[in-house]
Design an enzyme around this catalytic site. Structure first.
Site, PDB file in Angstrom:
ATOM      1  CE1 TYR A 207      -4.635 -16.084  12.288  1.00  8.82           C
ATOM      2  CE2 TYR A 207      -6.767 -17.055  11.792  1.00  8.82           C
ATOM      3  CZ  TYR A 207      -5.852 -16.028  11.643  1.00  8.82           C
ATOM      4  OH  TYR A 207      -6.165 -14.968  10.838  1.00  8.82           O
TER       5      TYR A 207
ATOM      6  NE  ARG B   6      -3.037 -20.613   5.440  1.00  5.30           N
ATOM      7  CZ  ARG B   6      -4.151 -20.020   5.041  1.00  5.30           C
ATOM      8  NH1 ARG B   6      -4.138 -19.168   4.032  1.00  5.30           N
ATOM      9  NH2 ARG B   6      -5.304 -20.278   5.633  1.00  5.30           N
TER      10      ARG B   6
ATOM     11  NE  ARG C 103       5.095  -9.754  29.574  1.00  2.94           N
ATOM     12  CZ  ARG C 103       6.119  -8.930  29.334  1.00  2.94           C
ATOM     13  NH1 ARG C 103       7.134  -8.875  30.178  1.00  2.94           N
ATOM     14  NH2 ARG C 103       6.116  -8.149  28.273  1.00  2.94           N
TER      15      ARG C 103
ATOM     16  CG  HIS D  77      10.051 -10.364  25.436  1.00  9.53           C
ATOM     17  ND1 HIS D  77       9.826  -9.918  26.723  1.00  9.53           N
ATOM     18  CD2 HIS D  77       9.441  -9.470  24.623  1.00  9.53           C
ATOM     19  CE1 HIS D  77       9.122  -8.805  26.684  1.00  9.53           C
ATOM     20  NE2 HIS D  77       8.867  -8.508  25.413  1.00  9.53           N
TER      21      HIS D  77
ATOM     22  CE  LYS E 261      -5.517 -18.183   8.580  1.00 10.84           C
ATOM     23  NZ  LYS E 261      -5.992 -16.848   8.223  1.00 10.84           N
TER      24      LYS E 261
ATOM     25  CD  GLU F 112      -2.691 -10.160   3.202  1.00 14.73           C
ATOM     26  OE1 GLU F 112      -3.201 -11.220   2.803  1.00 14.73           O
ATOM     27  OE2 GLU F 112      -1.900 -10.100   4.165  1.00 14.73           O
TER      28      GLU F 112
ATOM     29  CG  LEU G  18      -2.301 -15.787   4.979  1.00 12.90           C
ATOM     30  CD1 LEU G  18      -1.388 -16.024   6.177  1.00 12.90           C
ATOM     31  CD2 LEU G  18      -3.746 -16.017   5.356  1.00 12.90           C
TER      32      LEU G  18
END
Ligand code: PDD
Length: 291
Positions: A30, A49, A97, A99, A144, A176, A200
């Protein structure tokens, strides 16, 4: 109005299948992009990014840079708020589903915008409380990712302690915040950890570093020890939604020394002002010259 896979609709009408890998695995990335008076701030950097997060999780970018820019400007136009933050999310898509990555599945693209309320003046003048917490996240904090369970737990430990943010420490060094980057000020020098897989690469972090350099403020980008954090003259947190916000107590103890202990320091006020001035130059530029 929100954007979901090619359609604009009210958020109440937007739904995602339960087998979306974002829901089942947290398999997506995101961005959060602040937009001031209709101008996306540092849009090119956010999109760069995003590309690096997508590369990091091996999802093909579903849009060109131009298309993203168009969509972001559109979501801003379709929402009535003066200042807004655009949230965009790309997940690996919908599949049974398993992985391992599904084949031939289109990513899910979701975008919304909300009012951007930056910290009010009284909060900036008082500063916020923070607590230190062991950074127990994975080793790709530079991505992110929407898999934010660890960050949620870390933020909640701050909230449980009556604080606004947790300052994360890994192996005796600062990484951070749970949703921010951290700057430490000691003897007039602005110090912050270098970019690595442990943090990040914040867009606000970059702006603060650029402003420090442009204004010849002493700056060191290097590992910061826990002892240096605890003995700082000033601590700041930075993010797209909090801008530059002073931390005035850490683990219940006042940050800083002497009579200014527990109060935001002069360097924070200076950087905040530089940041606001910089924002204004961005807002003055014509919208399509923005990047
Ligand atoms: N978070 N570090 C982490 C873990 C973050 O989640 C964020 C921002 C930052 C600061 O990055 P930037 O300056 O680009 O906003 C650093 C956003 C705001 C969020 O998740 O809501």
């Amino acid at each position: 109005m929100i954007y979901l896979n090619g359609e604009w609709k009210p958020i109440e009408q937007a739904t995602v299948p339960v087998l979306d890998r974002g829901f089942v695995f947290g398999d997506g990335v995101y961005e959060v992009i602040p937009c001031y008076s209709g101008h996306p701030f540092r849009l090119r950097e956010h999109l760069r990014r995003l590309q690096s997060s997508l590369d990091g999780v091996r999802i093909e970018n579903p849009c060109s840079t131009e298309r993203w820019e168009e969509l972001i400007r559109e979501v801003v136009k379709r929402n009535p708020f003066e200042d807004q933050y655009v949230y965009l999310q790309v997940t690996r898509g919908v599949a049974p589903r398993d992985h391992a990555f599904p084949k031939g599945v289109e990513p899910t693209v979701f975008m919304m915008s909300n009012p951007l309320t930056v910290p009010p003046p009284d909060q900036r003048e008082r500063g916020v409380a923070a607590v230190t917490v062991a950074d127990n996240r994975w080793l790709r904090c530079d991505i992110k990712s929407v898999s934010l369970l660890a960050n949620c737990l870390l933020r909640q430990s701050a909230v449980d302690a009556g604080a606004a943010e947790s300052v994360l420490l890994r192996d005796g060094f600062l990484t951070e915040g749970s949703a921010s980057n951290i700057f430490v000020i000691r003897s007039g020098v602005i110090i912050t950890p270098p970019k690595s897989n442990f943090i990040l690469p914040g867009i606000t972090y970059d702006v603060v570093i650029e402003l420090a350099r442009a204004n010849r403020l002493p700056l060191e980008i290097r590992p910061v020890s826990e002892a240096e954090v605890r003995d700082a003259d000033e601590l700041w947190l930075t993010s797209s939604t909090k801008e530059v916000l002073p931390i005035s107590t850490l683990d219940g103890k006042p940050v800083g020394h002497g009579t200014s202990a527990g109060k935001p320091g002069p360097m924070a006020a200076r950087m905040y002002q530089l940041y606001q001035d910089y924002k204004r130059t961005v807002m003055r530029a014509p919208a399509d010259a923005q990047a």
